[in-house]
Design a protein around this motif. Structure first.
Motif, short mmCIF file in Angstrom:
data_model
loop_
_atom_site.label_atom_id
_atom_site.label_comp_id
_atom_site.label_asym_id
_atom_site.label_seq_id
_atom_site.Cartn_x
_atom_site.Cartn_y
_atom_site.Cartn_z
N GLN A 70 1.25 -1.56 0.16
CA GLN A 70 -0.02 -0.10 -0.13
C GLN A 70 0.57 1.19 0.39
OE1 GLN A 70 -0.64 -2.94 2.31
NE2 GLN A 70 -2.36 -2.94 0.82
N GLU A 71 1.78 1.41 0.87
CA GLU A 71 3.41 2.30 0.96
C GLU A 71 3.48 3.04 -0.72
OE1 GLU A 71 4.09 2.65 5.43
OE2 GLU A 71 5.26 2.72 4.44
N GLU A 72 4.16 1.48 -0.99
CA GLU A 72 4.41 1.44 -2.67
C GLU A 72 3.75 2.24 -3.66
OE1 GLU A 72 7.45 -1.04 -5.48
OE2 GLU A 72 6.47 -2.05 -3.67
N ILE A 73 2.41 1.42 -3.55
CA ILE A 73 1.25 2.40 -4.32
C ILE A 73 1.38 3.58 -3.74
CG2 ILE A 73 -0.59 2.43 -4.97
CD1 ILE A 73 -0.70 -0.79 -4.67
N LEU A 74 1.20 4.29 -3.10
CA LEU A 74 0.88 5.49 -2.74
C LEU A 74 2.17 6.70 -2.87
CD1 LEU A 74 -1.05 7.37 -1.50
CD2 LEU A 74 0.14 7.07 1.00
N LEU A 75 3.07 5.94 -3.10
CA LEU A 75 4.41 7.02 -2.67
C LEU A 75 5.83 6.79 -3.74
CD1 LEU A 75 4.88 6.96 1.47
CD2 LEU A 75 4.14 8.20 -0.43
N SER A 76 5.49 5.84 -4.46
CA SER A 76 6.51 4.88 -5.17
C SER A 76 7.08 6.35 -6.62
CB SER A 76 6.23 3.95 -6.09
OG SER A 76 7.15 3.80 -6.84
N GLY A 77 7.87 6.89 -6.96
CA GLY A 77 8.05 8.11 -7.46
C GLY A 77 8.00 9.09 -7.02
N LYS A 78 8.13 9.64 -5.56
CA LYS A 78 7.65 10.73 -5.16
C LYS A 78 9.15 11.06 -4.64
CE LYS A 78 4.38 12.87 -1.86
NZ LYS A 78 5.05 13.74 -0.83
N LYS A 79 9.20 12.58 -4.77
CA LYS A 79 9.89 12.67 -4.14
C LYS A 79 10.32 12.85 -2.44
CE LYS A 79 12.55 15.89 -6.99
NZ LYS A 79 12.41 17.31 -7.33
N LEU A 80 11.57 12.50 -1.81
CA LEU A 80 10.93 12.17 -0.13
C LEU A 80 11.15 14.26 0.30
CD1 LEU A 80 15.01 10.93 0.70
CD2 LEU A 80 12.52 10.43 1.57
N ASN A 81 9.64 13.94 1.44
CA ASN A 81 9.18 14.90 1.95
C ASN A 81 9.92 15.16 3.79
OD1 ASN A 81 6.52 13.55 1.75
ND2 ASN A 81 7.12 16.01 0.36
N VAL A 82 10.74 14.07 4.60
CA VAL A 82 11.54 14.70 5.29
C VAL A 82 12.83 13.68 5.97
CG1 VAL A 82 11.36 14.82 8.35
CG2 VAL A 82 9.81 15.33 6.38
N VAL A 83 13.59 13.69 6.15
CA VAL A 83 14.63 12.73 6.60
C VAL A 83 15.32 12.57 8.09
CG1 VAL A 83 16.83 11.36 5.65
CG2 VAL A 83 15.82 12.27 4.00
N PHE A 84 15.37 11.24 8.91
CA PHE A 84 16.55 11.37 9.74
C PHE A 84 17.16 11.02 9.77
CE2 PHE A 84 11.47 11.01 10.45
CZ PHE A 84 11.33 12.62 11.24
N CYS A 85 18.09 11.19 10.15
CA CYS A 85 19.90 10.72 9.92
C CYS A 85 19.88 10.54 11.93
CB CYS A 85 20.90 11.23 8.87
SG CYS A 85 20.24 11.48 7.36
N TYR A 86 20.82 9.27 11.76
CA TYR A 86 21.81 8.95 12.98
C TYR A 86 23.36 8.77 12.80
CZ TYR A 86 16.70 8.83 14.60
OH TYR A 86 15.21 9.24 14.95
N PHE A 87 23.30 9.77 13.16
CA PHE A 87 25.11 9.36 13.13
C PHE A 87 26.05 8.76 13.91
CE2 PHE A 87 23.75 12.73 9.79
CZ PHE A 87 24.46 11.85 9.02
N GLY A 88 26.77 7.93 14.43
CA GLY A 88 27.79 6.92 15.06
C GLY A 88 29.00 7.79 14.79
N TYR A 89 29.64 6.25 15.06
CA TYR A 89 31.20 6.13 14.59
C TYR A 89 31.78 4.89 14.62
CZ TYR A 89 32.13 11.50 15.36
OH TYR A 89 32.40 12.61 15.30
N ASP A 90 30.86 4.28 14.93
CA ASP A 90 31.06 2.21 14.87
C ASP A 90 30.21 1.19 14.72
OD1 ASP A 90 30.52 1.90 17.91
OD2 ASP A 90 33.12 2.80 17.91
N THR A 91 30.16 0.00 14.26
CA THR A 91 28.98 0.23 14.40
C THR A 91 28.84 -1.04 15.60
OG1 THR A 91 29.75 -2.15 12.33
CG2 THR A 91 28.29 -2.40 14.08
N ASP A 92 28.99 -0.48 16.71
CA ASP A 92 28.35 -0.59 18.01
C ASP A 92 27.17 0.24 18.20
OD1 ASP A 92 29.58 -3.10 18.58
OD2 ASP A 92 30.99 -2.19 20.17
#
Length: 517
Positions: free
Chosen positions: A307-329
């Motif tokens: 359902q999400e794919e049908i609704l949003l496929s091909g649509k540009k992003l509206n919001v992006v959250f990024c979380y930055f660390g320094y290692d896999t842990d």
């Protein structure tokens, strides 16, 4: 997952016993058969049906079942359904009547409970059919783990209490209980995402029968449900279509995008990315990296479902959250040095505000600086416990939690069956809820697990937390904080979550076994 095997019995002709015939019982087994095939994807070849010619002798049932039993495998689900006369004897035992005689209901239940199918469901539509007992089932031993128990055991649902007659739904030409049981399966199958859980089915049956009882006060039937299953029984439906969610990984000189998760809301396209920084960066460099990530994942096709794919496929992003660390842990333990938020201009920024005190905005990106990142990292590294001890202790706690919850479920079922009142339920649950409280605190105080077993430990924690939620409803401290209906709804929802957490722990345990190998 194994197959569903069903054995359906409908006895209509009772002339030899000089009892009233029940011609609609043939309709009952046909309705049940059609429902199992159409809504639970049971193969017609896996269904044995006795009663199409109205007469069913108990020797037919015994002989057919002995032959059919040999086809049942350890991982199968077995369903036994009976529609016909039933009655109580002077010694208070219940019997099911066949065309030429009777069999003790409890003996049938005990016999089916012992067959090798992983899970067994017994459905009885007869008068006074709630007159039966259900053993607690085998308890988990110290040297065992949950794979031998989850979703295994036996459940019985009867059409009426031990003192009630089971009725005919004249307009439909079938038994009232069988009609609503099949309606519950259909409703759950139509609403399900590929599978139906037994706990949802019987919850809906109870609601349907409650509606019947309110409109037919002279024909009240109280269904009786008892179970010793650890978890529930899950049935696949014909609507099941496994959605394959895309994954995302991208490695660069300065950073690695470890994962991108869809957090879409309605028609707002949102992604959450976890990123490992390969070197110390300035805030301006972090903003530049953030823009590179936005550009890279802008048209990533990552969705939770079709359902999400049908609704949003091909649509540009509206919001992006990024979380930055320094290692896999950092990524595994969710300890991040920075969190960033970007939203396109037509989005209301106040909804994406950060709760950190140190928030700066550079090049259209909000950067949240996690002040205690290094302190948390140090605390984690200094408080990681011994892997072997944590695994052993978690298993001990989970085993005891499961035992307590099984008692909670048993007593709660008796309350839903109207066999005991709410005051009695609170008294009966008290020792088990108190022990769950103690185990919850013990599990909370365990040391931090090593990264290698973190996901498994988190699954244990989620299960224990779900069990702890049972203490919030039928507890002397909280009993006056909710209405009767709200307590039941909360209890049922928690039961569903607990069963799902059991299955999640089982899956994580499989990964742990591979890891230990």
């Amino acid at each position: 997952m194994g197959e569903i095997k069903a054995f359906l019995v409908g006895v209509s002709n009772y002339s030899a016993l000089k009892q009233p015939d029940l011609p609609f019982c043939r309709n009952d087994i046909e309705l049940m058969r059609t429902t199992l095939i159409n809504d639970l994807s049971v193969k017609s070849s896996d269904i044995i049906m006795l009663g199409e010619n109205l007469v069913v002798e108990h020797s037919d049932v015994e002989n057919k079942f002995e032959h059919y039993k040999s086809t049942i495998r350890n991982d199968d689900t077995f369903i036994f359904y009976f529609s016909g006369h039933g009655g109580n004897l002077q010694d208070k035992s219940h019997i099911l009547a066949f065309s030429d005689g009777t069999l003790f209901t409890q003996k049938i239940i005990n016999y089916i409970s012992g067959i090798k199918a992983k899970s067994k469901l017994i459905i009885i539509d007869s008068c006074f059919s709630g007159n039966y007992e259900m053993a607690m089932g085998r308890t988990i031993q110290k040297n065992e783990w949950i794979e031998a128990f989850v979703n295994s055991g036996c459940a019985v649902i009867a059409s009426s209490s031990k003192n009630q007659i089971s009725r005919l739904y004249r307009e439909e030409g079938v038994s009232v209980f069988t009609y609503y049981f099949c309606q519950a399966i259909k409703s759950c199958a139509n609403a399900a995402d590929g599978e139906v859980a037994l706990d949802k089915i019987y919850e809906l049956v109870f609601r349907f029968m409650d509606g019947w009882n309110k409109t037919h006060p002279s024909q009240i039937q109280q269904p009786i449900f008892r179970s010793n299953i650890v978890g529930t029984i899950r049935f696949l439906t014909k609507q099941r279509k496994e959605y394959e969610k895309n994954t995302f990984f991208s490695d660069h000189d300065d950073y690695t995008i470890c994962s991108v998760e869809p957090v879409h809301y309605a028609d707002i396209k949102r992604y959450s990315a976890k990123v490992i920084l390969k070197r110390k960066v300035t805030h301006e460099e972090l903003a530049d990296i953030n823009w590179k990530i936005i550009d890279e994942i802008n048209y990533a096709n990552i969705y939770k479902n079709e359902q999400e794919e049908i609704l949003l496929s091909g649509k540009k992003l509206n919001v992006v959250f990024c979380y930055f660390g320094y290692d896999t842990d950092d990524v595994v333990n969710c300890i991040f040095a920075y969190r960033t938020i970007w939203a396109e201009q037509n989005q209301c920024w106040k909804f994406w505000g950060a709760d950190s005190k140190k928030v700066i905005q550079i090049k259209g990106v909000k950067i949240c600086i996690e002040e205690y990142y290094h302190s948390i990292k140090m605390f984690q590294s200094m408080n990681v416990g011994d892997e072997e001890y944590i695994i052993s202790r978690e298993k001990e706690i989970v085993r005891e939690i499961i035992k307590c919850v099984q008692h909670v479920k048993t007593e709660y079922n008796e309350y839903c069956n109207s066999e005991i009142g709410e005051t009695e339920l609170v008294v009966r649950l008290k020792p088990y809820l108190e022990r769950i409280e103690e185990l919850f605190l013990e599990e909370s105080n365990l040391e931090i697990p090593p990264t290698e077993i973190r996901d498994w430990v988190n699954a244990c924690t989620e299960l224990v937390a779900a069990a702890h939620d049972f203490t919030c409803y039928y507890n002397e401290k909280y009993i006056n904080q909710r209405s009767i209906e709200n307590r039941k709804d909360c209890m049922n929802m928690t039961m569903i979550r607990y069963n799902k957490d059991l299955e999640k722990l089982l899956k994580e345990g499989g990964k742990l076994d591979k890891l230990k190998d």
